[in-house]
Design a protein around this motif. Structure first.
Motif, PDB file in Angstrom:
ATOM      1  N   PHE A  15      23.741 -15.841   0.252  1.00  0.00           N
ATOM      2  CA  PHE A  15      22.811 -14.728   0.485  1.00  0.00           C
ATOM      3  C   PHE A  15      22.049 -14.396  -0.797  1.00  0.00           C
ATOM      4  CE2 PHE A  15      21.882 -10.200   0.158  1.00  0.00           C
ATOM      5  CZ  PHE A  15      21.168  -9.957   1.322  1.00  0.00           C
ATOM      6  N   LEU A  16      22.762 -14.354  -1.919  1.00  0.00           N
ATOM      7  CA  LEU A  16      22.110 -14.015  -3.182  1.00  0.00           C
ATOM      8  C   LEU A  16      21.115 -15.096  -3.596  1.00  0.00           C
ATOM      9  CD1 LEU A  16      25.131 -12.478  -5.146  1.00  0.00           C
ATOM     10  CD2 LEU A  16      23.247 -11.288  -4.019  1.00  0.00           C
ATOM     11  N   ARG A  17      21.472 -16.354  -3.405  1.00  0.00           N
ATOM     12  CA  ARG A  17      20.524 -17.438  -3.715  1.00  0.00           C
ATOM     13  C   ARG A  17      19.263 -17.300  -2.865  1.00  0.00           C
ATOM     14  NH1 ARG A  17      25.265 -20.789  -3.052  1.00  0.00           N
ATOM     15  NH2 ARG A  17      26.228 -21.288  -5.077  1.00  0.00           N
ATOM     16  N   GLN A  18      19.451 -17.013  -1.566  1.00  0.00           N
ATOM     17  CA  GLN A  18      18.318 -16.888  -0.664  1.00  0.00           C
ATOM     18  C   GLN A  18      17.439 -15.685  -1.006  1.00  0.00           C
ATOM     19  OE1 GLN A  18      20.264 -16.690   3.142  1.00  0.00           O
ATOM     20  NE2 GLN A  18      21.073 -18.787   2.972  1.00  0.00           N
ATOM     21  N   ASN A  19      18.015 -14.731  -1.742  1.00  0.00           N
ATOM     22  CA  ASN A  19      17.268 -13.539  -2.130  1.00  0.00           C
ATOM     23  C   ASN A  19      16.848 -13.572  -3.602  1.00  0.00           C
ATOM     24  OD1 ASN A  19      17.191 -11.162   0.092  1.00  0.00           O
ATOM     25  ND2 ASN A  19      18.984 -12.473   0.413  1.00  0.00           N
ATOM     26  N   GLY A  20      16.704 -14.782  -4.122  1.00  0.00           N
ATOM     27  CA  GLY A  20      16.071 -14.954  -5.420  1.00  0.00           C
ATOM     28  C   GLY A  20      16.972 -14.999  -6.630  1.00  0.00           C
ATOM     29  N   ILE A  21      18.287 -14.938  -6.441  1.00  0.00           N
ATOM     30  CA  ILE A  21      19.202 -15.021  -7.585  1.00  0.00           C
ATOM     31  C   ILE A  21      19.382 -16.491  -7.946  1.00  0.00           C
ATOM     32  CG2 ILE A  21      21.444 -14.395  -8.540  1.00  0.00           C
ATOM     33  CD1 ILE A  21      19.727 -12.003  -7.665  1.00  0.00           C
ATOM     34  N   GLY A  22      18.774 -16.889  -9.045  1.00  0.00           N
ATOM     35  CA  GLY A  22      18.867 -18.274  -9.498  1.00  0.00           C
ATOM     36  C   GLY A  22      19.797 -18.403 -10.684  1.00  0.00           C
ATOM     37  N   HIS A  23      19.358 -19.139 -11.691  1.00  0.00           N
ATOM     38  CA  HIS A  23      20.178 -19.330 -12.886  1.00  0.00           C
ATOM     39  C   HIS A  23      20.444 -17.991 -13.565  1.00  0.00           C
ATOM     40  CE1 HIS A  23      21.704 -21.003 -16.624  1.00  0.00           C
ATOM     41  NE2 HIS A  23      20.842 -20.231 -17.276  1.00  0.00           N
ATOM     42  N   VAL A  24      21.673 -17.804 -14.040  1.00  0.00           N
ATOM     43  CA  VAL A  24      22.061 -16.588 -14.763  1.00  0.00           C
ATOM     44  C   VAL A  24      22.641 -16.994 -16.114  1.00  0.00           C
ATOM     45  CG1 VAL A  24      23.575 -14.563 -14.798  1.00  0.00           C
ATOM     46  CG2 VAL A  24      22.538 -15.316 -12.632  1.00  0.00           C
TER      47      VAL A  24
ATOM     48  N   PRO B  41      41.544  -3.275  -1.609  1.00  0.00           N
ATOM     49  CA  PRO B  41      42.536  -4.258  -2.054  1.00  0.00           C
ATOM     50  C   PRO B  41      41.991  -5.045  -3.234  1.00  0.00           C
ATOM     51  CG  PRO B  41      41.489  -4.992  -0.021  1.00  0.00           C
ATOM     52  CD  PRO B  41      41.011  -3.587  -0.269  1.00  0.00           C
ATOM     53  N   MET B  42      42.883  -5.642  -4.013  1.00  0.00           N
ATOM     54  CA  MET B  42      42.457  -6.370  -5.208  1.00  0.00           C
ATOM     55  C   MET B  42      41.448  -7.474  -4.884  1.00  0.00           C
ATOM     56  SD  MET B  42      43.173  -5.591  -8.275  1.00  0.00           S
ATOM     57  CE  MET B  42      44.148  -4.382  -9.151  1.00  0.00           C
ATOM     58  N   ASN B  43      41.588  -8.118  -3.744  1.00  0.00           N
ATOM     59  CA  ASN B  43      40.622  -9.172  -3.394  1.00  0.00           C
ATOM     60  C   ASN B  43      39.203  -8.628  -3.292  1.00  0.00           C
ATOM     61  OD1 ASN B  43      42.169 -11.476  -3.390  1.00  0.00           O
ATOM     62  ND2 ASN B  43      42.670 -11.386  -1.215  1.00  0.00           N
ATOM     63  N   ASP B  44      39.069  -7.364  -2.894  1.00  0.00           N
ATOM     64  CA  ASP B  44      37.739  -6.742  -2.850  1.00  0.00           C
ATOM     65  C   ASP B  44      37.281  -6.306  -4.241  1.00  0.00           C
ATOM     66  OD1 ASP B  44      37.544  -7.117  -0.147  1.00  0.00           O
ATOM     67  OD2 ASP B  44      37.912  -5.025   0.405  1.00  0.00           O
ATOM     68  N   VAL B  45      38.209  -5.796  -5.042  1.00  0.00           N
ATOM     69  CA  VAL B  45      37.868  -5.350  -6.389  1.00  0.00           C
ATOM     70  C   VAL B  45      37.254  -6.488  -7.203  1.00  0.00           C
ATOM     71  CG1 VAL B  45      38.827  -4.512  -8.577  1.00  0.00           C
ATOM     72  CG2 VAL B  45      39.608  -3.519  -6.420  1.00  0.00           C
ATOM     73  N   VAL B  46      37.821  -7.692  -7.050  1.00  0.00           N
ATOM     74  CA  VAL B  46      37.365  -8.836  -7.867  1.00  0.00           C
ATOM     75  C   VAL B  46      36.396  -9.739  -7.115  1.00  0.00           C
ATOM     76  CG1 VAL B  46      39.496  -8.807  -9.202  1.00  0.00           C
ATOM     77  CG2 VAL B  46      39.337 -10.298  -7.198  1.00  0.00           C
ATOM     78  N   PHE B  47      36.019  -9.361  -5.905  1.00  0.00           N
ATOM     79  CA  PHE B  47      35.130 -10.194  -5.096  1.00  0.00           C
ATOM     80  C   PHE B  47      33.846 -10.577  -5.833  1.00  0.00           C
ATOM     81  CE2 PHE B  47      31.886 -10.789  -1.748  1.00  0.00           C
ATOM     82  CZ  PHE B  47      32.484 -11.784  -0.996  1.00  0.00           C
ATOM     83  N   PRO B  48      33.171  -9.639  -6.519  1.00  0.00           N
ATOM     84  CA  PRO B  48      31.936 -10.029  -7.226  1.00  0.00           C
ATOM     85  C   PRO B  48      32.168 -11.107  -8.280  1.00  0.00           C
ATOM     86  CG  PRO B  48      32.076  -7.649  -7.022  1.00  0.00           C
ATOM     87  CD  PRO B  48      33.404  -8.186  -6.615  1.00  0.00           C
ATOM     88  N   ILE B  49      33.318 -11.095  -8.932  1.00  0.00           N
ATOM     89  CA  ILE B  49      33.598 -12.111  -9.944  1.00  0.00           C
ATOM     90  C   ILE B  49      33.748 -13.478  -9.297  1.00  0.00           C
ATOM     91  CG2 ILE B  49      35.003 -12.703 -11.951  1.00  0.00           C
ATOM     92  CD1 ILE B  49      33.634  -9.927 -12.014  1.00  0.00           C
ATOM     93  N   ARG B  50      34.391 -13.517  -8.147  1.00  0.00           N
ATOM     94  CA  ARG B  50      34.512 -14.778  -7.398  1.00  0.00           C
ATOM     95  C   ARG B  50      33.118 -15.309  -7.040  1.00  0.00           C
ATOM     96  NH1 ARG B  50      39.777 -16.075  -8.350  1.00  0.00           N
ATOM     97  NH2 ARG B  50      41.276 -14.821  -7.185  1.00  0.00           N
ATOM     98  N   VAL B  51      32.245 -14.404  -6.608  1.00  0.00           N
ATOM     99  CA  VAL B  51      30.882 -14.808  -6.244  1.00  0.00           C
ATOM    100  C   VAL B  51      30.143 -15.320  -7.481  1.00  0.00           C
ATOM    101  CG1 VAL B  51      28.667 -14.000  -5.329  1.00  0.00           C
ATOM    102  CG2 VAL B  51      30.809 -13.234  -4.272  1.00  0.00           C
ATOM    103  N   MET B  52      30.317 -14.639  -8.602  1.00  0.00           N
ATOM    104  CA  MET B  52      29.688 -15.096  -9.845  1.00  0.00           C
ATOM    105  C   MET B  52      30.128 -16.509 -10.195  1.00  0.00           C
ATOM    106  SD  MET B  52      29.961 -11.753 -12.327  1.00  0.00           S
ATOM    107  CE  MET B  52      29.254 -10.181 -11.863  1.00  0.00           C
ATOM    108  N   ALA B  53      31.407 -16.800 -10.007  1.00  0.00           N
ATOM    109  CA  ALA B  53      31.918 -18.138 -10.316  1.00  0.00           C
ATOM    110  C   ALA B  53      31.251 -19.192  -9.439  1.00  0.00           C
ATOM    111  CB  ALA B  53      33.433 -18.175 -10.148  1.00  0.00           C
ATOM    112  N   VAL B  54      31.100 -18.891  -8.146  1.00  0.00           N
ATOM    113  CA  VAL B  54      30.452 -19.831  -7.234  1.00  0.00           C
ATOM    114  C   VAL B  54      28.976 -20.004  -7.599  1.00  0.00           C
ATOM    115  CG1 VAL B  54      29.758 -20.176  -4.824  1.00  0.00           C
ATOM    116  CG2 VAL B  54      32.079 -19.430  -5.353  1.00  0.00           C
ATOM    117  N   LEU B  55      28.352 -18.961  -8.125  1.00  0.00           N
ATOM    118  CA  LEU B  55      26.954 -19.051  -8.564  1.00  0.00           C
ATOM    119  C   LEU B  55      26.800 -19.837  -9.868  1.00  0.00           C
ATOM    120  CD1 LEU B  55      25.708 -15.405  -7.827  1.00  0.00           C
ATOM    121  CD2 LEU B  55      25.066 -17.479  -6.595  1.00  0.00           C
TER     122      LEU B  55
END
Length: 272
Positions: A14-23, A90-104
């Motif tokens: 979703f983030l890629r499709q909305n313009g989030i490219g290289h970081v 839950p902890m899985n939600d707390v760290v969810f953005p970091i998991r997404v960052m890793a995939v990006l």
């Protein structure tokens, strides 16, 4: 766990499709510190509630949106607000953005927070470079089934905050004539502030500052191979070192140091 990984990939797509490219660098902005994201040029702004799988920030001082933009030629992804265990996530939600960052494919993360000073030589409205941390939260975001795609089962935390990053922060603070403390950050669950006895314990154990965030994100970032820099804003002295504690004081103290904070973050991100 496979469904969790699918949810991570869905958010990343979703983030890629909305313009989030290289970081070049991602930034997590803590309580009262979100204004830094306003300095990014050509910003793309995505509210958390629009991102599949993302929780929503519920704490005052956390705007609850991603801002993707440019700072001195560097592409930056900033989280204006984070998710806390004490909010009931839950902890899985707390760290969810970091998991997404890793995939990006993000490789550098700058984490910030508001913290209470435990070191008696500190004072409020100061910045502190995090050199290490202590997990007092009674849990760990890696508990449960592990997927090798997310990182190793037993990640090494010997260098949770990478040394080169620490040196860059110190050099930038010196160049800008910004007073900078250094120390160990201890994370409690909250949301109640710590008792004076707990603060005495934390000091004995080697803590210089206390807070209610950051450590879960840093653990997961290290598991994913993301290099971490940590900076705390000491917004108050901890229990027993001042008369009373309240969140309004945290937000006000963050605002009082915002110019130094923004200048330091800009210099560090530019140097990375």
């Amino acid at each position: 766990m496979d469904l969790y990984f699918e949810k991570i990939n869905l958010a990343a797509d979703f983030l890629r499709q909305n313009g989030i490219g290289h970081v070049d660098t991602a930034v997590i902005l803590g309580s009262g510190l979100g204004e830094f994201a306003e300095s990014l040029q050509s910003p793309s702004i995505i509210p958390y509630q629009e991102i599949p799988g993302f929780p929503v920030s519920t704490v005052k001082g956390h705007a609850g949106r991603l801002v993707y933009g440019i700072l001195n030629g560097k592409k930056v992804l900033a989280m204006q607000g984070r998710f806390h265990y004490y909010e009931g996530y839950p902890m899985n939600d707390v760290v969810f953005p970091i998991r997404v960052m890793a995939v990006l494919g993000i490789k550098q993360l700058l984490v910030t927070n508001a913290a209470g000073g435990v070191n008696e030589s500190f004072s409020s409205a100061q910045l502190m470079l995090i050199t290490d941390h202590i997990n007092f939260m009674g849990t760990n975001p890696l508990i449960g089934q592990n997927l090798d795609t997310l990182g190793p089962r037993f990640p090494d935390m010997s260098h949770a905050y990478f040394k080169k990053g620490q040196e860059l922060v110190k050099a930038a603070a010196s160049d800008l004539h910004i007073p900078l403390q250094e120390g160990v950050y201890a994370a409690f669950t909250g949301p109640s502030y710590e008792t004076p006895a707990e603060i005495r314990m934390a000091r004995i154990w080697g803590a210089d500052a206390v807070g209610m965030s950051t450590v879960p994100e840093v653990i997961v970032a290290n598991q994913a191979g993301i290099a971490v820099i940590g900076i705390s804003c000491i917004t108050n002295m901890a229990a027993g070192l001042q008369k009373n504690l309240n969140h309004e004081e945290v937000v006000q103290a963050s605002a009082s140091v915002k110019d130094d904070f923004k200048a330091l973050l800009s210099a560090v991100i530019t140097a990375l």
